[in-house]
Write a protein that holds these residues in place. Structure first.
Motif, PDB file in Angstrom:
ATOM      1  N   ALA A   1       0.825  -1.208   0.000  1.00 19.85           N
ATOM      2  CA  ALA A   1       0.000   0.000   0.000  1.00 19.85           C
ATOM      3  C   ALA A   1       0.862   1.263   0.000  1.00 19.85           C
ATOM      4  CB  ALA A   1      -0.930   0.001   1.213  1.00 19.85           C
ATOM      5  N   ALA A   2       1.909   1.256   0.830  1.00 18.10           N
ATOM      6  CA  ALA A   2       2.797   2.415   0.898  1.00 18.10           C
ATOM      7  C   ALA A   2       3.541   2.612  -0.416  1.00 18.10           C
ATOM      8  CB  ALA A   2       3.784   2.254   2.050  1.00 18.10           C
ATOM      9  N   ALA A   3       3.989   1.519  -1.024  1.00 15.80           N
ATOM     10  CA  ALA A   3       4.716   1.620  -2.290  1.00 15.80           C
ATOM     11  C   ALA A   3       3.822   2.187  -3.386  1.00 15.80           C
ATOM     12  CB  ALA A   3       5.245   0.242  -2.696  1.00 15.80           C
ATOM     13  N   VAL A   4       2.573   1.746  -3.436  1.00 13.50           N
ATOM     14  CA  VAL A   4       1.640   2.267  -4.439  1.00 13.50           C
ATOM     15  C   VAL A   4       1.383   3.751  -4.203  1.00 13.50           C
ATOM     16  CG1 VAL A   4      -0.748   2.177  -5.259  1.00 13.50           C
ATOM     17  CG2 VAL A   4       0.530   0.057  -4.909  1.00 13.50           C
ATOM     18  N   ALA A   5       1.149   4.129  -2.946  1.00 11.99           N
ATOM     19  CA  ALA A   5       0.856   5.528  -2.628  1.00 11.99           C
ATOM     20  C   ALA A   5       2.034   6.437  -2.967  1.00 11.99           C
ATOM     21  CB  ALA A   5       0.489   5.666  -1.157  1.00 11.99           C
ATOM     22  N   VAL A   6       3.232   6.000  -2.607  1.00 13.49           N
ATOM     23  CA  VAL A   6       4.418   6.798  -2.919  1.00 13.49           C
ATOM     24  C   VAL A   6       4.640   6.847  -4.428  1.00 13.49           C
ATOM     25  CG1 VAL A   6       6.925   6.949  -2.649  1.00 13.49           C
ATOM     26  CG2 VAL A   6       5.503   6.344  -0.693  1.00 13.49           C
ATOM     27  N   GLY A   7       4.363   5.745  -5.112  1.00 14.74           N
ATOM     28  CA  GLY A   7       4.486   5.730  -6.565  1.00 14.74           C
ATOM     29  C   GLY A   7       3.518   6.695  -7.228  1.00 14.74           C
ATOM     30  N   VAL A   8       2.291   6.763  -6.727  1.00 12.03           N
ATOM     31  CA  VAL A   8       1.306   7.709  -7.267  1.00 12.03           C
ATOM     32  C   VAL A   8       1.773   9.140  -7.023  1.00 12.03           C
ATOM     33  CG1 VAL A   8      -1.049   8.598  -7.006  1.00 12.03           C
ATOM     34  CG2 VAL A   8      -0.645   6.129  -7.076  1.00 12.03           C
ATOM     35  N   ALA A   9       2.298   9.396  -5.828  1.00  7.36           N
ATOM     36  CA  ALA A   9       2.815  10.733  -5.519  1.00  7.36           C
ATOM     37  C   ALA A   9       3.953  11.100  -6.466  1.00  7.36           C
ATOM     38  CB  ALA A   9       3.276  10.798  -4.063  1.00  7.36           C
ATOM     39  N   ALA A  10       4.811  10.127  -6.770  1.00  2.00           N
ATOM     40  CA  ALA A  10       5.905  10.375  -7.710  1.00  2.00           C
ATOM     41  C   ALA A  10       5.365  10.678  -9.102  1.00  2.00           C
ATOM     42  CB  ALA A  10       6.844   9.167  -7.753  1.00  2.00           C
ATOM     43  N   ALA A  11       4.281  10.016  -9.475  1.00  3.72           N
ATOM     44  CA  ALA A  11       3.665  10.279 -10.782  1.00  3.72           C
ATOM     45  C   ALA A  11       3.140  11.703 -10.856  1.00  3.72           C
ATOM     46  CB  ALA A  11       2.538   9.278 -11.040  1.00  3.72           C
ATOM     47  N   THR A  12       2.585  12.210  -9.761  1.00  3.02           N
ATOM     48  CA  THR A  12       2.127  13.602  -9.755  1.00  3.02           C
ATOM     49  C   THR A  12       3.302  14.563  -9.876  1.00  3.02           C
ATOM     50  OG1 THR A  12       2.176  13.873  -7.327  1.00  3.02           O
ATOM     51  CG2 THR A  12       0.163  12.968  -8.299  1.00  3.02           C
ATOM     52  N   ASP A  13       4.475  14.151  -9.382  1.00  7.40           N
ATOM     53  CA  ASP A  13       5.663  14.987  -9.547  1.00  7.40           C
ATOM     54  C   ASP A  13       6.046  15.097 -11.018  1.00  7.40           C
ATOM     55  OD1 ASP A  13       6.001  15.492  -6.813  1.00  7.40           O
ATOM     56  OD2 ASP A  13       7.108  13.627  -6.517  1.00  7.40           O
ATOM     57  N   LEU A  14       5.871  14.003 -11.744  1.00 12.31           N
ATOM     58  CA  LEU A  14       6.150  14.032 -13.179  1.00 12.31           C
ATOM     59  C   LEU A  14       5.224  15.021 -13.882  1.00 12.31           C
ATOM     60  CD1 LEU A  14       7.776  12.796 -15.499  1.00 12.31           C
ATOM     61  CD2 LEU A  14       6.009  11.030 -15.689  1.00 12.31           C
ATOM     62  N   PHE A  15       3.949  15.013 -13.504  1.00 10.88           N
ATOM     63  CA  PHE A  15       2.999  15.973 -14.039  1.00 10.88           C
ATOM     64  C   PHE A  15       3.396  17.392 -13.655  1.00 10.88           C
ATOM     65  CE2 PHE A  15      -1.252  18.119 -13.492  1.00 10.88           C
ATOM     66  CZ  PHE A  15      -1.491  18.291 -14.848  1.00 10.88           C
ATOM     67  N   ALA A  16       3.907  17.546 -12.427  1.00 14.27           N
ATOM     68  CA  ALA A  16       4.313  18.861 -11.937  1.00 14.27           C
ATOM     69  C   ALA A  16       5.515  19.404 -12.709  1.00 14.27           C
ATOM     70  CB  ALA A  16       4.629  18.791 -10.443  1.00 14.27           C
ATOM     71  N   VAL A  17       6.416  18.514 -13.124  1.00 17.43           N
ATOM     72  CA  VAL A  17       7.563  18.953 -13.924  1.00 17.43           C
ATOM     73  C   VAL A  17       7.076  19.571 -15.229  1.00 17.43           C
ATOM     74  CG1 VAL A  17       9.590  18.171 -15.213  1.00 17.43           C
ATOM     75  CG2 VAL A  17       9.169  17.304 -12.907  1.00 17.43           C
ATOM     76  N   TRP A  18       6.111  18.915 -15.865  1.00 14.54           N
ATOM     77  CA  TRP A  18       5.541  19.455 -17.105  1.00 14.54           C
ATOM     78  C   TRP A  18       4.829  20.778 -16.835  1.00 14.54           C
ATOM     79  CZ3 TRP A  18       0.182  20.014 -18.034  1.00 14.54           C
ATOM     80  CH2 TRP A  18      -0.127  20.503 -19.303  1.00 14.54           C
TER      81      TRP A  18
END
Length: 223
Positions: free
Chosen positions: A19-36
């Motif tokens: 659960a923690a790995a998925v949540a942190v992975g989703v947060a990292a995905a939002t960072d990718l969106f934030a870079v754009w």
């Protein structure tokens, strides 16, 4: 024998780890969106600096601002969920590690979650706790801290660049100031993204080590 950190008991970290790995992975995905999103805003500010206010339509400026604001909201929600699940998992693996090695921990158990919220202390206590948990959880011998150190280095870089970028953005008075602030914000988001990916690897590796050690020993795991 009196345990230095109080009673400790084994509980499976697998479910929480996933659960923690998925949540942190989703947060990292939002960072990718934030870079754009940051790049879009940086580009608008850069054109304002080079060509003047008349060169960029107001609708484009408003669009960049809307995207940036929406990205901030999504990032915040994802980060809050991720940090909650990460801390619950971190507390679980810390207690498990006390079962594996009761005397191998330099920090009290209460610092496991509390150290993240204490200024200055949060720059090194969590890493120290993670290293002790890591060493206690190795099925045999002593594992390298390379992955933990890499994660922590990018986490600190993200913290410092995020603070610098936010401060620069609040104080910006000219398009050039805004452009430079977005440059720092983009760097922060990239550091957050890398730290997030490494955090997922840390979670998965440590969870697997504890599961293997518990299953390979004479200890009983209580779910």
């Amino acid at each position: 024998m009196q345990l230095p950190h109080g009673p400790a008991w084994l509980r499976s970290p697998v479910g929480l780890g996933k659960a923690a790995a998925v949540a942190v992975g989703v947060a990292a995905a939002t960072d990718l969106f934030a870079v754009w999103s940051g790049y879009v805003s940086y580009d608008v500010a850069d054109r304002l600096v080079g060509d003047g206010f008349g060169a960029v339509p107001v609708t484009e400026v408003d669009r960049a601002d809307t995207i940036y604001t929406a990205t901030g909201v999504v990032q915040t929600v994802a980060f809050v969920v991720a940090i909650v699940l990460f801390l619950v998992w971190f507390q679980r693996v810390r207690v498990n590690a006390e079962v594996f090695d009761p005397f191998g921990h330099r920090m009290k158990r209460g610092w496991t979650c509390g150290s993240w919220f204490v200024p200055i202390v949060n720059l090194w206590f969590p890493r120290r706790i993670m290293e002790d948990v890591w060493d206690a959880s190795v099925p045999a011998g002593r594992a390298s801290h390379g992955l933990v150190n890499g994660w922590w280095a990018f986490w600190l870089l993200a913290l410092f660049t995020d603070r610098y970028g936010a401060t620069a953005y609040r104080r910006a008075e000219t398009p050039g100031d805004v452009r430079d602030a977005f440059g720092a914000v983009i760097l922060s988001d990239v550091a957050h993204l890398v730290a997030g990916v490494l955090a997922v690897l840390v979670i998965l590796r440590l969870t697997r080590m504890q599961d293997e050690k518990a299953r390979g020993g004479a200890l009983t795991v209580a779910v």
